[in-house]
Design a protein around this motif. Sequence first.
Motif, PDB file in Angstrom:
ATOM      1  N   HIS A 180       0.859  -1.174   0.000  1.00  0.00           N
ATOM      2  CA  HIS A 180       0.000   0.000   0.000  1.00  0.00           C
ATOM      3  C   HIS A 180       0.898   1.227   0.000  1.00  0.00           C
ATOM      4  CE1 HIS A 180      -3.583   2.361   2.006  1.00  0.00           C
ATOM      5  NE2 HIS A 180      -3.227   2.841   0.822  1.00  0.00           N
ATOM      6  N   LEU A 181       0.815   2.014  -1.058  1.00  0.00           N
ATOM      7  CA  LEU A 181       1.617   3.234  -1.080  1.00  0.00           C
ATOM      8  C   LEU A 181       0.852   4.358  -1.749  1.00  0.00           C
ATOM      9  CD1 LEU A 181       4.306   3.063  -3.906  1.00  0.00           C
ATOM     10  CD2 LEU A 181       2.763   1.173  -3.479  1.00  0.00           C
ATOM     11  N   ARG A 182       1.332   5.564  -1.541  1.00  0.00           N
ATOM     12  CA  ARG A 182       0.736   6.717  -2.181  1.00  0.00           C
ATOM     13  C   ARG A 182       1.758   7.320  -3.119  1.00  0.00           C
ATOM     14  NH1 ARG A 182      -3.996   9.098  -2.473  1.00  0.00           N
ATOM     15  NH2 ARG A 182      -3.438  10.786  -3.826  1.00  0.00           N
ATOM     16  N   SER A 183       1.472   7.298  -4.402  1.00  0.00           N
ATOM     17  CA  SER A 183       2.362   7.908  -5.389  1.00  0.00           C
ATOM     18  C   SER A 183       1.966   9.375  -5.513  1.00  0.00           C
ATOM     19  CB  SER A 183       2.207   7.200  -6.738  1.00  0.00           C
ATOM     20  OG  SER A 183       1.061   7.693  -7.408  1.00  0.00           O
ATOM     21  N   PRO A 184       2.732  10.186  -6.274  1.00  0.00           N
ATOM     22  CA  PRO A 184       2.299  11.579  -6.503  1.00  0.00           C
ATOM     23  C   PRO A 184       0.935  11.667  -7.194  1.00  0.00           C
ATOM     24  CG  PRO A 184       4.584  11.272  -7.176  1.00  0.00           C
ATOM     25  CD  PRO A 184       4.053   9.914  -6.862  1.00  0.00           C
ATOM     26  N   PHE A 185       0.453  10.577  -7.752  1.00  0.00           N
ATOM     27  CA  PHE A 185      -0.774  10.629  -8.555  1.00  0.00           C
ATOM     28  C   PHE A 185      -1.985   9.961  -7.916  1.00  0.00           C
ATOM     29  CE2 PHE A 185       2.848  10.844 -11.393  1.00  0.00           C
ATOM     30  CZ  PHE A 185       2.577  12.036 -12.062  1.00  0.00           C
ATOM     31  N   ASP A 245      -3.517   6.671  -4.861  1.00  0.00           N
ATOM     32  CA  ASP A 245      -3.376   5.665  -3.822  1.00  0.00           C
ATOM     33  C   ASP A 245      -3.299   4.291  -4.495  1.00  0.00           C
ATOM     34  OD1 ASP A 245      -3.800   5.077  -0.800  1.00  0.00           O
ATOM     35  OD2 ASP A 245      -5.196   3.726  -1.834  1.00  0.00           O
ATOM     36  N   ILE A 246      -2.260   3.523  -4.172  1.00  0.00           N
ATOM     37  CA  ILE A 246      -2.021   2.234  -4.846  1.00  0.00           C
ATOM     38  C   ILE A 246      -2.050   1.110  -3.811  1.00  0.00           C
ATOM     39  CG2 ILE A 246      -0.365   0.889  -6.222  1.00  0.00           C
ATOM     40  CD1 ILE A 246       0.851   3.584  -7.156  1.00  0.00           C
ATOM     41  N   ARG A 247      -2.946   0.164  -4.013  1.00  0.00           N
ATOM     42  CA  ARG A 247      -2.986  -0.988  -3.110  1.00  0.00           C
ATOM     43  C   ARG A 247      -3.003  -2.270  -3.927  1.00  0.00           C
ATOM     44  NH1 ARG A 247      -7.994   0.127   0.882  1.00  0.00           N
ATOM     45  NH2 ARG A 247      -6.858  -1.122   2.388  1.00  0.00           N
ATOM     46  N   LEU A 248      -2.182  -3.225  -3.495  1.00  0.00           N
ATOM     47  CA  LEU A 248      -2.190  -4.548  -4.133  1.00  0.00           C
ATOM     48  C   LEU A 248      -2.570  -5.576  -3.078  1.00  0.00           C
ATOM     49  CD1 LEU A 248      -1.477  -6.010  -6.881  1.00  0.00           C
ATOM     50  CD2 LEU A 248       0.717  -6.548  -5.797  1.00  0.00           C
ATOM     51  N   PHE A 249      -3.543  -6.438  -3.417  1.00  0.00           N
ATOM     52  CA  PHE A 249      -4.039  -7.456  -2.495  1.00  0.00           C
ATOM     53  C   PHE A 249      -3.824  -8.852  -3.056  1.00  0.00           C
ATOM     54  CE2 PHE A 249      -6.639  -3.717  -1.661  1.00  0.00           C
ATOM     55  CZ  PHE A 249      -6.688  -3.663  -0.277  1.00  0.00           C
ATOM     56  N   GLU A 250      -3.688  -9.807  -2.149  1.00  0.00           N
ATOM     57  CA  GLU A 250      -3.888 -11.205  -2.499  1.00  0.00           C
ATOM     58  C   GLU A 250      -5.323 -11.502  -2.105  1.00  0.00           C
ATOM     59  OE1 GLU A 250      -1.213 -13.370  -3.749  1.00  0.00           O
ATOM     60  OE2 GLU A 250      -3.051 -14.420  -4.328  1.00  0.00           O
ATOM     61  N   THR A 251      -6.157 -11.973  -3.033  1.00  0.00           N
ATOM     62  CA  THR A 251      -7.560 -12.256  -2.715  1.00  0.00           C
ATOM     63  C   THR A 251      -7.727 -13.749  -2.430  1.00  0.00           C
ATOM     64  OG1 THR A 251      -8.271 -12.777  -4.969  1.00  0.00           O
ATOM     65  CG2 THR A 251      -8.215 -10.447  -4.360  1.00  0.00           C
ATOM     66  N   MET A 282      -4.960  -8.589  -6.885  1.00  0.00           N
ATOM     67  CA  MET A 282      -5.911  -7.541  -7.285  1.00  0.00           C
ATOM     68  C   MET A 282      -5.285  -6.169  -7.046  1.00  0.00           C
ATOM     69  SD  MET A 282      -9.790  -6.876  -5.864  1.00  0.00           S
ATOM     70  CE  MET A 282      -9.380  -6.669  -4.126  1.00  0.00           C
ATOM     71  N   LEU A 283      -5.264  -5.323  -8.073  1.00  0.00           N
ATOM     72  CA  LEU A 283      -4.741  -3.958  -7.967  1.00  0.00           C
ATOM     73  C   LEU A 283      -5.893  -2.977  -7.795  1.00  0.00           C
ATOM     74  CD1 LEU A 283      -2.170  -2.079  -8.235  1.00  0.00           C
ATOM     75  CD2 LEU A 283      -2.808  -1.840 -10.658  1.00  0.00           C
TER      76      LEU A 283
END
Lengths: 295, 295
Positions: free
Chosen positions: A32-37, A39-45, A51-52
């Motif tokens: 989970h990170l915040r880029s300049p553009f 909010d980005i989260r990657l999960f294992e479902t 899942m992005l």
Amino acid sequence: MDFVNCEGWLTELDDMWPGKALSIQVEKEICHLRSPFQDIRLFETTDCGKMLVLDGMIQFTEYDEFAYQEMMTHVPMFSHPAPEKVLVIGGGDGGILRELAKHDTVKEIDICEIDEEVINVCREHVPSLACGFDDPRVNIHIADGSEFIKSHNSYYDVIIVDSSDPIGPGEALFHKAFYAGMKQALNDGGIIASQGESFFLHPEVFCNLLGVVRSLFPICGYSFMLVPTYPGGNIGVCLGSLKHKVNSPARRPSAEQQSKFNYYTPELHQASAVLPAFGQRLIDKVMAADPNSFN
Amino acid sequence: MDFVNCEGWLTELDDMWPGKALSIQVEKEICHLRSPFQDIRLFETTDCGKMLVLDGMIQFTEYDEFAYQEMMTHVPMFSHPAPEKVLVIGGGDGGILRELAKHDTVKEIDICEIDEEVINVCREHVPSLACGFDDPRVNIHIADGSEFIKSHNSYYDVIIVDSSDPIGPGEALFHKAFYAGMKQALNDGGIIASQGESFFLHPEVFCNLLGVVRSLFPICGYSFMLVPTYPGGNIGVCLGSLKHKVNSPARRPSAEQQSKFNYYTPELHQASAVLPAFGQRLIDKVMAADPNSFN
């Protein structure tokens, strides 16, 4: 907007789809990170692989991303008789690149993604899509797509816009100025393909986008595909073409190519351009309207 | 299984679709009763009109029910050159009847619904579907469909099975014995159409049903439709025919008829029978298998 409840269900709340929501059960958050553009989260479902989620909106799950990537890529590619130079705008997960790599005619693949962090996350954690970056024909440009195309006049045979929804960093990619820019970046007989939203869920966005394309290109079209983990379970590719028709293929995949596809077939290329009665009426309305009424 | 959370979202948890769930925001519950067969709840939703939920599974919302009702009805009806006697099994909401009423060739419409309470709830609260019961050609039979057909030999031109999923009262409607019974209830050149689940979400159920039909009927087929408020956003109609092909219409709707349809068109009739590559591979596998391996 999204939230994960105490039992591990991520629910996607979509202002473009009020009163309805899709939930996916997650096993764990990979990063989970915040880029300049964004909010980005990657999960294992639990049941859909990785899942992005960007700004709370599901971008792909490994379970059904093939439908989107294949139709976004192969519908414009097989509508063109011999595409050599291709540009992908957005698409930082690499899925479209993976599909482009299946085309032998292609000599050069540029990708212009505004958010380097999306590429980094997918290259580190999602090789099933990011393997597309490994093709030696791929050149990565970290830039704003609407600026990038200005320096490429009459250059590309196919441009594919793999954008998120018209809220957030993808917003500029839904306006007429951007489509006019893409048109001048196309070679003779070039074709553009962009994420065209759902005619069922977002008829206004669908009509405006189709109207913009229609006001600039002599030939336009729309093909839909089934993506169960998108709101409503369907989305489409919006097509603009300088010469070649887009509602049927100009050539067929080789048997070896076809064996690598799980969604695209030449028959489906044609069938996916046939909309239900109410969808066809929307298209008829756009075609009959003043071309200058779209922007 | 379903639950309504404190903010008024009804979430459908489906054992046939693990790890994924659809939620619809409800405004109020219109009624809730338990019939001898199932739990029946009718809601007013915030954005999808009225919604019927049986045993926790969404059966329809007024927002998108037209897609299901039209394709379940008009695909078999237009595959037949002149259908006069039609039987609906299940379908207690009246939606299929509403669509059948648009066919002038029809002389007699029987409906056999096991649960009278579903009919009562819809006739009282959902006139947009239950208006189908008002057609003078309609005869209502409260009975088990699999028993009802035994007393009708070589009688119907078209039989439509509008069932819930193969869990609960709809379970018997997914077995070979029931399909054999329907076959003997068909007139020469008759056609059956049944709720065929999603090839994308439930490939095993889809393959078994198609295999059952294929083992009994010389012609079989499957057409899919978009229904955003069903799990995954798509479902299909499974078709068995004694003589006429089912993947294209035998005749076209009149202009007046077509103006009443929001989903069905003759072009879509053909296009909806074209599945993505992985779906076509499932069909090929069913066709190549031992016909006795399905039940």
